[in-house]
Design a protein around this motif. Structure first.
Motif, PDB file in Angstrom:
ATOM      1  N   ASP A  58      66.753  41.018  44.735  1.00 15.75           N
ATOM      2  CA  ASP A  58      67.702  41.559  43.735  1.00 15.75           C
ATOM      3  C   ASP A  58      68.484  40.281  42.827  1.00 15.75           C
ATOM      4  N   ALA A  59      68.163  39.119  43.313  1.00 17.98           N
ATOM      5  CA  ALA A  59      68.897  38.107  42.838  1.00 17.98           C
ATOM      6  C   ALA A  59      68.364  37.798  41.264  1.00 17.98           C
ATOM      7  N   PRO A  60      69.203  37.388  40.407  1.00 22.55           N
ATOM      8  CA  PRO A  60      68.765  37.003  38.830  1.00 22.55           C
ATOM      9  C   PRO A  60      67.629  35.770  39.087  1.00 22.55           C
ATOM     10  N   PRO A  61      66.902  35.707  38.270  1.00 21.37           N
ATOM     11  CA  PRO A  61      65.896  34.430  38.326  1.00 21.37           C
ATOM     12  C   PRO A  61      66.760  33.158  38.061  1.00 21.37           C
ATOM     13  N   PRO A  62      66.192  32.147  38.625  1.00 20.20           N
ATOM     14  CA  PRO A  62      66.821  30.548  38.515  1.00 20.20           C
ATOM     15  C   PRO A  62      66.805  30.608  36.872  1.00 20.20           C
TER      16      PRO A  62
END
Length: 395
Positions: A35-39
């Motif tokens: 669920d982390a945003p893309p780098p």
């Protein structure tokens, strides 16, 4: 647990194992959060900081003002050439001084070297662009007429209008002569390079020395050699074939020397792997070395063609000039673009000189065509599947 170092040394404690939170003694694999945003890529990487940009741009801006002050006010150095030279020298000095105020000696050397290399590349590009633009501006009027490409100079005088006559015979002659020269020099040049690189030995060093010496051979000497041997000794007439032989003498050392450099760049591991699999030396060269070096060999061919297609003195001695179309290389005098340019410039007539500039523009375009064709033929084959194959595979 302790480690015993020796009878005269104290015992050393055992190395401690780094503790991992949760389960010490085991390898902990990092987990990824779905669920982390893309780098986000950092756009500042590789860019100059404001201080570096100010040093580089500001140094050359200050050098511009100093160059104007030195050449226009302090010293009698009028003209754009002195202004550009002063700007370049003062720009290097200002760059070195500004960099030394905030950086080290390595930074000064790096920026001054980068400035010299950039200025050299810009000078070469400017010289090439100015040559092409100058020839195009001086010779665009004849080229605008279609008959300049589709007609020859049979029955046309040097002062006739551009609507009459053309350089068709010179274009065909140049193509025939350079084609014969390529057919002669390409296998000989590449074969010589293979002998020097793959065979080696004492005789290979002698051949390399001769090839390097022939690279600086004056073109008039090549023309005199073919004129003496082919025309005087063997009694053959002046023809396109004789001109092609003279051009071959000029192209051969260029192609052989450049091909030698290219073949030496091929990794030795490829040769060793082929020989280890049971391939012969000839099959290794034919199926491994030459395909790997194909783009470089195309560059060697382009260098040779660029040298041979613009030669005038060998063609003047061996082929002669004809104002009509000749397609038989052994059928007598055959004109070419460099020879057409030379004869028209010598006439001194303004119309003929403009025709010469038009022929020079066509010669530049012809060299460009040869360059593109050689690059396309030497382009490595793509290993990716085609769109049709991917479509069939997906279906």
């Amino acid at each position: 647990m302790t480690l015993t170092a020796g009878p005269d040394q104290p015992d050393l404690p055992a190395p401690s194992t780094p503790a991992v939170a949760g389960d010490p003694g085991r390898t902990h694999l990092p987990s990824y959060d779905d669920d982390a945003p893309p780098p986000r890529p950092r756009s500042s990487l590789g860019r100059l900081s404001p201080d570096e940009l100010f040093v580089r741009v500001g140094s050359w801006g200050a050098a511009l003002g100093l160059a104007w002050l030195v050449t226009q006010r302090l010293l009698p150095l009028a003209g754009p050439a002195w202004f550009l030279i002063a700007w370049f020298v003062l720009g290097l000095v200002m760059t070195a001084v500004a960099t030394a105020m905030t950086g080290t000696r390595v930074d000064v050397t790096d920026r001054v070297t980068a400035a010299v290399i950039t200025a050299s590349a810009a000078f070469v590009g400017l010289a090439l662009a100015s040559t092409v633009i100058y020839v195009a501006v001086k010779g665009y009027r004849p080229v605008l007429n279609l008959n300049f490409i589709t007609s020859d100079m049979a029955g046309v005088g040097p002062r006739d209008a551009f609507t009459a006559g053309g350089v068709k015979h010179a274009i065909v002659g140049s193509i025939i002569q350079i084609s014969i020269a390529i057919a002669i020099t390409l296998p000989l040049g590449v074969g010589t390079a293979i002998f020097m690189t793959e065979v080696g030995g004492k005789f290979a060093r002698v051949v390399r020395t001769v090839v390097e010496a022939m690279t600086a051979l004056p073109s008039i000497v090549a023309g005199l050699f073919v004129y003496t041997v082919w025309i005087l000794a063997l009694g053959q007439p002046r023809s396109g074939l004789a001109a092609a032989l003279a051009i071959s003498v000029m192209m051969l050392p260029i192609i052989a020397r450049a091909s030698d450099v290219v073949l030496r760049v091929v990794p030795g591991g490829l040769r060793e792997a082929s020989l280890a699999l049971g391939a012969s030396r000839w099959r290794t060269v034919w199926h491994v070395v030459l395909p790997t070096a194909r783009p470089g060999l195309a560059t060697a061919l382009i260098l040779g063609v660029a040298r041979g297609i613009g030669e005038t003195s060998p063609v003047l001695l061996t082929s002669g000039a004809a104002g009509f179309l000749v397609v038989d290389p052994v059928g007598g005098a055959m004109n070419s673009l460099p020879l057409f340019i030379y004869t028209n410039v010598r006439s001194g007539d303004p119309v003929a000189i403009q025709r010469a500039y038009g022929a020079a523009f066509v010669l530049l375009a012809l060299v460009l065509v040869f360059f593109v064709v050689a690059r396309l033929l030497a382009r490595p084959r793509s290993t990716a599947p085609s769109r049709l194959r991917r479509t069939k595979k997906d279906s």
